[in-house]
Design a protein around this motif. Sequence first.
Motif, short mmCIF file in Angstrom:
data_model
loop_
_atom_site.label_atom_id
_atom_site.label_comp_id
_atom_site.label_asym_id
_atom_site.label_seq_id
_atom_site.Cartn_x
_atom_site.Cartn_y
_atom_site.Cartn_z
N ALA A 134 -45.79 -52.65 13.38
CA ALA A 134 -47.03 -51.90 13.57
C ALA A 134 -47.46 -51.26 12.26
CB ALA A 134 -46.84 -50.84 14.65
N VAL A 135 -48.76 -51.17 12.07
CA VAL A 135 -49.32 -50.54 10.87
C VAL A 135 -50.24 -49.39 11.29
CG1 VAL A 135 -50.64 -50.87 8.75
CG2 VAL A 135 -49.22 -52.74 9.64
N PRO A 136 -49.78 -48.15 11.20
CA PRO A 136 -50.63 -47.00 11.56
C PRO A 136 -51.83 -46.89 10.63
CG PRO A 136 -48.31 -46.38 11.50
CD PRO A 136 -48.41 -47.73 10.86
N PHE A 137 -53.02 -46.63 11.21
CA PHE A 137 -54.22 -46.53 10.40
C PHE A 137 -55.09 -45.32 10.76
CE2 PHE A 137 -55.41 -49.05 14.08
CZ PHE A 137 -56.65 -48.52 14.46
N ALA A 138 -54.83 -44.68 11.89
CA ALA A 138 -55.68 -43.56 12.27
C ALA A 138 -54.97 -42.61 13.22
CB ALA A 138 -56.97 -44.06 12.93
N VAL A 139 -55.44 -41.37 13.24
CA VAL A 139 -55.04 -40.35 14.20
C VAL A 139 -56.34 -39.70 14.69
CG1 VAL A 139 -53.92 -38.09 14.45
CG2 VAL A 139 -52.78 -39.89 13.17
N LYS A 140 -56.38 -39.26 15.91
CA LYS A 140 -57.57 -38.56 16.40
C LYS A 140 -57.82 -37.34 15.52
CE LYS A 140 -55.80 -37.90 20.48
NZ LYS A 140 -54.51 -38.60 20.35
N GLY A 141 -59.09 -37.08 15.22
CA GLY A 141 -59.39 -35.95 14.36
C GLY A 141 -60.87 -35.62 14.32
N ASN A 142 -61.27 -34.93 13.27
CA ASN A 142 -62.68 -34.60 13.07
C ASN A 142 -63.07 -34.95 11.65
OD1 ASN A 142 -61.80 -32.39 11.41
ND2 ASN A 142 -61.54 -31.15 13.25
N GLU A 143 -64.21 -34.46 11.20
CA GLU A 143 -64.69 -34.83 9.87
C GLU A 143 -63.76 -34.38 8.76
OE1 GLU A 143 -68.76 -34.28 7.16
OE2 GLU A 143 -68.51 -33.21 9.07
N LYS A 144 -63.05 -33.26 8.98
CA LYS A 144 -62.24 -32.68 7.91
C LYS A 144 -60.77 -33.09 7.92
CE LYS A 144 -65.10 -28.52 7.47
NZ LYS A 144 -65.12 -27.03 7.51
N GLU A 145 -60.20 -33.29 9.10
CA GLU A 145 -58.75 -33.50 9.16
C GLU A 145 -58.33 -34.22 10.43
OE1 GLU A 145 -57.01 -29.61 9.13
OE2 GLU A 145 -57.99 -29.01 11.00
N PHE A 146 -57.10 -34.74 10.39
CA PHE A 146 -56.58 -35.36 11.61
C PHE A 146 -55.99 -34.27 12.51
CE2 PHE A 146 -52.79 -35.81 8.78
CZ PHE A 146 -51.84 -35.16 9.57
N GLN A 147 -55.89 -34.63 13.77
CA GLN A 147 -55.40 -33.68 14.76
C GLN A 147 -53.88 -33.62 14.75
OE1 GLN A 147 -56.13 -34.61 19.03
NE2 GLN A 147 -57.63 -32.97 18.90
N GLY A 148 -53.35 -32.43 14.88
CA GLY A 148 -51.91 -32.28 14.92
C GLY A 148 -51.47 -31.51 16.15
N TYR A 149 -50.19 -31.37 16.28
CA TYR A 149 -49.64 -30.63 17.41
C TYR A 149 -48.35 -29.95 16.98
CZ TYR A 149 -46.03 -34.19 17.91
OH TYR A 149 -44.96 -35.02 17.67
N ASN A 150 -47.86 -29.08 17.82
CA ASN A 150 -46.59 -28.40 17.55
C ASN A 150 -45.60 -28.73 18.65
OD1 ASN A 150 -49.04 -26.34 17.00
ND2 ASN A 150 -47.57 -26.20 15.34
N LEU A 151 -44.34 -28.71 18.31
CA LEU A 151 -43.29 -28.69 19.32
C LEU A 151 -43.30 -27.27 19.87
CD1 LEU A 151 -40.54 -28.97 20.81
CD2 LEU A 151 -39.45 -28.66 18.58
N ILE A 152 -43.44 -27.12 21.18
CA ILE A 152 -43.35 -25.81 21.79
C ILE A 152 -42.26 -25.83 22.85
CG2 ILE A 152 -45.75 -25.17 21.38
CD1 ILE A 152 -46.37 -25.85 24.29
N VAL A 153 -41.67 -24.69 23.09
CA VAL A 153 -40.70 -24.54 24.17
C VAL A 153 -41.33 -23.61 25.19
CG1 VAL A 153 -38.43 -23.68 24.86
CG2 VAL A 153 -38.70 -24.93 22.70
N ILE A 154 -41.44 -24.11 26.41
CA ILE A 154 -42.09 -23.33 27.47
C ILE A 154 -41.07 -22.88 28.52
CG2 ILE A 154 -44.35 -24.39 27.19
CD1 ILE A 154 -43.65 -26.18 29.63
N VAL A 155 -41.32 -21.71 29.07
CA VAL A 155 -40.54 -21.19 30.19
C VAL A 155 -41.55 -20.62 31.18
CG1 VAL A 155 -38.53 -20.62 28.76
CG2 VAL A 155 -40.32 -18.90 29.11
#
Length: 346
Positions: A134-155
Amino acid sequence: MQRLGNLSVWALGVLLAACATTAFGADACTNRGELDNMYCDSNQDMVADVPTDPKKWRNPSTIVFTYTPVEDPAVYENIFKPFTTYLSQCLNKKVVFYQVQSNAAEIEAMRSGRLHVGGFSTGPTAFAVNIAGAVPFAVKGNEKEFQGYNLIVIVKKDSPYQKLADLKGKKFAHTSPSSNSGHMAPLALFPPQGLTPEKDYKILFSGKHDSSVMGVGSGDYDAAAVASDVFHRIGTRGQIKEDDYRIIYRSQKFPTSSFSYAHDLEPKFRDQMLKCFYDYRFTPEMQKTFDGADRFFPVTYLKDWEVVRKVAEGSGEAFNRAAYEKESAREEAARKKAAEEKAAMK
């Protein structure tokens, strides 16, 4: 032909790969890096090169597209419908959405040539690169940057747990073995916080992020490691009330799911398809679903997945064939167990 389990399909793929003539002979490949023997990386950008023999290029009449199975695949087939309709018109080809039930099934689909382009979760992206070309070419984002996420721990909101160290000996859910936020990042990031997976608690695989969240809500788990974007998304859809939960840990930012194409697509067609992706703007419904992202933002595996590879190294994980076989088996076992438990509750 009867549908084979993930491991059976994998074994068949390995056998065929061993028997067939690969795209690059051992002597012709000057650099392979971590890629499977089926692929070569002469330009050292860490992804598979297009085959040197034009006869091995593919320009399919029907494009098969999918999205990572972090949640119900049927939901995303509907969400991506406006895009797949657009892509069909842009390429003047039929485009079909292929529902996959696991990360391993998605990776195998691309490795075997049945999947041309699709979204892979953050962690499985590295396996898709090394094992499936596979060859990654894109991530969901906007005009300025790609979208990211955090690892969160929920309780649960009313639980007594305030920090990771409070969860020693508790019921702690991970998602699947190949998941970055749901498994590999916790292995690397939790120990410095006073909590070592498998030592301080037994890892319980739920199969999917939404299953982990629901499990905490129902009391099946005391805590869960999940991706922040998925947690927020299922809250936005009304499946949960985010206020019923409390976040006790948040990591640095990771890229969200990659959109990747099969390495052996005919270059002219590939470039046309990439332009279609980059030119598209998400519908209002897609923007709502994907936390405001409105486009496919260009990325590279070499640069933008560096943090993911570092987490894997820190957790003692690898993205090679042996690790894939092991984690595919664990993922399938976790998926079956989750399905059995769900069926038993009915």
